[in-house]
Design a protein around this motif. Structure first.
Motif, PDB file in Angstrom:
ATOM      1  N   GLN A   1      -4.152  -2.220  -9.646  1.00 21.61           N
ATOM      2  CA  GLN A   1      -4.084  -1.657  -8.299  1.00 21.61           C
ATOM      3  C   GLN A   1      -2.644  -1.461  -7.855  1.00 21.61           C
ATOM      4  OE1 GLN A   1      -6.417  -4.557  -6.145  1.00 21.61           O
ATOM      5  NE2 GLN A   1      -4.608  -5.476  -5.252  1.00 21.61           N
ATOM      6  N   GLY A   2      -2.489  -0.464  -7.009  1.00 20.50           N
ATOM      7  CA  GLY A   2      -1.201  -0.172  -6.408  1.00 20.50           C
ATOM      8  C   GLY A   2      -1.417   0.188  -4.948  1.00 20.50           C
ATOM      9  N   PHE A   3      -0.310   0.309  -4.239  1.00 18.02           N
ATOM     10  CA  PHE A   3      -0.392   0.584  -2.812  1.00 18.02           C
ATOM     11  C   PHE A   3       0.396   1.840  -2.468  1.00 18.02           C
ATOM     12  CE2 PHE A   3      -1.457  -3.792  -3.349  1.00 18.02           C
ATOM     13  CZ  PHE A   3      -2.503  -3.968  -2.474  1.00 18.02           C
ATOM     14  N   LEU A   4      -0.282   2.752  -1.773  1.00 24.21           N
ATOM     15  CA  LEU A   4       0.367   3.960  -1.280  1.00 24.21           C
ATOM     16  C   LEU A   4       1.081   3.666   0.035  1.00 24.21           C
ATOM     17  CD1 LEU A   4      -2.581   6.329  -2.102  1.00 24.21           C
ATOM     18  CD2 LEU A   4      -0.341   6.356  -3.210  1.00 24.21           C
TER      19      LEU A   4
ATOM     20  N   ALA B   1      -3.331   9.845 -11.413  1.00 21.37           N
ATOM     21  CA  ALA B   1      -2.268  10.691 -10.877  1.00 21.37           C
ATOM     22  C   ALA B   1      -1.653  10.071  -9.620  1.00 21.37           C
ATOM     23  CB  ALA B   1      -2.805  12.090 -10.585  1.00 21.37           C
ATOM     24  N   LEU B   2      -2.488   9.476  -8.770  1.00 23.88           N
ATOM     25  CA  LEU B   2      -1.999   8.878  -7.533  1.00 23.88           C
ATOM     26  C   LEU B   2      -1.133   7.635  -7.784  1.00 23.88           C
ATOM     27  CD1 LEU B   2      -5.090   9.258  -5.173  1.00 23.88           C
ATOM     28  CD2 LEU B   2      -2.832  10.314  -4.881  1.00 23.88           C
ATOM     29  N   PHE B   3      -1.328   6.960  -8.922  1.00 22.91           N
ATOM     30  CA  PHE B   3      -0.485   5.795  -9.236  1.00 22.91           C
ATOM     31  C   PHE B   3       0.992   6.188  -9.278  1.00 22.91           C
ATOM     32  CE2 PHE B   3      -4.143   3.177 -10.496  1.00 22.91           C
ATOM     33  CZ  PHE B   3      -3.737   1.968  -9.967  1.00 22.91           C
ATOM     34  N   GLU B   4       1.268   7.442  -9.570  1.00 18.16           N
ATOM     35  CA  GLU B   4       2.661   7.926  -9.597  1.00 18.16           C
ATOM     36  C   GLU B   4       3.289   7.885  -8.200  1.00 18.16           C
ATOM     37  OE1 GLU B   4       4.321   8.676 -12.436  1.00 18.16           O
ATOM     38  OE2 GLU B   4       2.473   8.059 -13.470  1.00 18.16           O
ATOM     39  N   LEU B   5       2.465   7.907  -7.151  1.00 14.67           N
ATOM     40  CA  LEU B   5       2.958   7.904  -5.777  1.00 14.67           C
ATOM     41  C   LEU B   5       3.010   6.497  -5.160  1.00 14.67           C
ATOM     42  CD1 LEU B   5       0.964  10.955  -4.347  1.00 14.67           C
ATOM     43  CD2 LEU B   5       3.325  10.916  -5.184  1.00 14.67           C
TER      44      LEU B   5
ATOM     45  N   THR C   1       2.005  -0.046   2.554  1.00 15.10           N
ATOM     46  CA  THR C   1       1.834  -1.483   2.807  1.00 15.10           C
ATOM     47  C   THR C   1       2.322  -1.867   4.201  1.00 15.10           C
ATOM     48  OG1 THR C   1       3.944  -1.920   1.714  1.00 15.10           O
ATOM     49  CG2 THR C   1       1.954  -2.184   0.377  1.00 15.10           C
ATOM     50  N   HIS C   2       2.211  -0.975   5.150  1.00 12.07           N
ATOM     51  CA  HIS C   2       2.596  -1.265   6.532  1.00 12.07           C
ATOM     52  C   HIS C   2       1.707  -2.384   7.073  1.00 12.07           C
ATOM     53  CE1 HIS C   2       3.046  -0.731  10.873  1.00 12.07           C
ATOM     54  NE2 HIS C   2       4.194  -0.120  10.588  1.00 12.07           N
ATOM     55  N   PRO C   3       2.241  -3.327   7.858  1.00 14.23           N
ATOM     56  CA  PRO C   3       1.424  -4.439   8.381  1.00 14.23           C
ATOM     57  C   PRO C   3       0.212  -3.994   9.211  1.00 14.23           C
ATOM     58  CG  PRO C   3       3.754  -4.894   8.718  1.00 14.23           C
ATOM     59  CD  PRO C   3       3.655  -3.478   8.209  1.00 14.23           C
ATOM     60  N   GLU C   4       0.294  -2.831   9.849  1.00 14.07           N
ATOM     61  CA  GLU C   4      -0.825  -2.343  10.663  1.00 14.07           C
ATOM     62  C   GLU C   4      -1.945  -1.738   9.817  1.00 14.07           C
ATOM     63  OE1 GLU C   4      -1.046  -2.404  14.151  1.00 14.07           O
ATOM     64  OE2 GLU C   4       0.716  -3.691  14.073  1.00 14.07           O
ATOM     65  N   ARG C   5      -1.603  -1.285   8.583  1.00 12.29           N
ATOM     66  CA  ARG C   5      -2.588  -0.651   7.704  1.00 12.29           C
ATOM     67  C   ARG C   5      -2.059  -0.632   6.274  1.00 12.29           C
ATOM     68  NH1 ARG C   5       0.701   2.377   9.859  1.00 12.29           N
ATOM     69  NH2 ARG C   5      -0.214   2.220  11.906  1.00 12.29           N
ATOM     70  N   THR C   6      -2.952  -0.824   5.323  1.00  8.29           N
ATOM     71  CA  THR C   6      -2.573  -0.665   3.920  1.00  8.29           C
ATOM     72  C   THR C   6      -3.502   0.362   3.297  1.00  8.29           C
ATOM     73  OG1 THR C   6      -4.014  -2.462   3.173  1.00  8.29           O
ATOM     74  CG2 THR C   6      -1.732  -3.047   3.650  1.00  8.29           C
ATOM     75  N   VAL C   7      -2.959   1.110   2.357  1.00  7.77           N
ATOM     76  CA  VAL C   7      -3.744   2.084   1.606  1.00  7.77           C
ATOM     77  C   VAL C   7      -3.626   1.687   0.139  1.00  7.77           C
ATOM     78  CG1 VAL C   7      -4.120   4.501   1.053  1.00  7.77           C
ATOM     79  CG2 VAL C   7      -3.239   3.873   3.316  1.00  7.77           C
ATOM     80  N   ARG C   8      -4.751   1.230  -0.416  1.00  5.49           N
ATOM     81  CA  ARG C   8      -4.771   0.691  -1.769  1.00  5.49           C
ATOM     82  C   ARG C   8      -5.480   1.635  -2.723  1.00  5.49           C
ATOM     83  NH1 ARG C   8      -8.376  -4.291  -2.018  1.00  5.49           N
ATOM     84  NH2 ARG C   8      -9.985  -2.724  -2.304  1.00  5.49           N
ATOM     85  N   LEU C   9      -4.953   1.686  -3.942  1.00  5.74           N
ATOM     86  CA  LEU C   9      -5.547   2.434  -5.035  1.00  5.74           C
ATOM     87  C   LEU C   9      -5.955   1.415  -6.085  1.00  5.74           C
ATOM     88  CD1 LEU C   9      -6.016   5.260  -6.286  1.00  5.74           C
ATOM     89  CD2 LEU C   9      -3.702   5.103  -7.204  1.00  5.74           C
ATOM     90  N   ARG C  10      -7.186   1.492  -6.575  1.00  7.26           N
ATOM     91  CA  ARG C  10      -7.658   0.486  -7.539  1.00  7.26           C
ATOM     92  C   ARG C  10      -8.494   1.139  -8.628  1.00  7.26           C
ATOM     93  NH1 ARG C  10     -10.796  -4.616  -5.250  1.00  7.26           N
ATOM     94  NH2 ARG C  10      -8.696  -5.444  -5.083  1.00  7.26           N
ATOM     95  N   ILE C  11      -8.245   0.704  -9.863  1.00  7.39           N
ATOM     96  CA  ILE C  11      -9.094   1.091 -10.996  1.00  7.39           C
ATOM     97  C   ILE C  11      -9.739  -0.180 -11.523  1.00  7.39           C
ATOM     98  CG2 ILE C  11      -9.177   2.009 -13.343  1.00  7.39           C
ATOM     99  CD1 ILE C  11      -6.882   3.874 -12.596  1.00  7.39           C
TER     100      ILE C  11
END
Length: 155
Positions: free
Chosen positions: A27-30, A76-80, A32-42
């Motif tokens: 998993q990676g994070f697009l 592809a999104l892991f690159e970001l 990681t702001h404390p108010e919201r996180t956007v996570r990518l997971r395989i």
């Protein structure tokens, strides 16, 4: 959807004998702001994009939205993603009416094992296995989004 969970350290390897399933996660994070996180997971042959809101004051609950996405899109999104990709094995262990998810981390977070239990309501009670250690619910340094920035090996 509201997520209610408690998080604990794990003090022994005994949970592995009790696990009914385990699988690898990348998993990676697009964001990681404390108010919201956007996570990518395989996970295996599936990929997910997850948005989590800010935790409640007691750290027990927060908004969570998740959507399955195409695995090629995820790659592809892991690159970001922000620096600090997390890799771990997740073990599932039944405890009464609930299931503990125990994450054994690798790489920069090697040696860390954390158990989470998702509850229906904040007042739910559950069985506490022998391998369950100190509760760390609400301790931000144990959030995966923070482990990607400040890995366990640097504590």
């Amino acid at each position: 959807m509201q997520e209610i969970e408690r998080k604990f350290l794990v003090v022994s390897e005994d949970f592995k004998n009790e696990a009914f399933k385990n699988f690898r996660i990348k998993q990676g994070f697009l964001n990681t702001h404390p108010e919201r996180t956007v996570r990518l997971r395989i996970t295996g042959d599936k990929a997910f994009l997850t948005i989590k809101g800010k935790s409640s004051k007691n750290g027990l609950s927060r908004f969570e939205w998740e959507k399955e996405i195409d695995i090629d899109e995820a790659e592809a999104l892991f690159e970001l993603c922000e620096p600090g990709i997390i890799e771990k094995t997740r073990y599932l262990v039944k405890a009464g009416d609930f299931v503990f998810e125990i994450d054994e981390f690798y790489g920069e977070n090697e040696g860390l094992k954390v158990a989470e239990i998702e509850l229906n309501k904040e007042t739910d009670t559950f069985e506490k296995p022998q391998w369950l250690g100190r509760e760390v619910t609400g301790e931000i340094k144990y959030y995966n989004s923070q482990l990607s920035k400040k890995p366990y090996k640097n504590w």
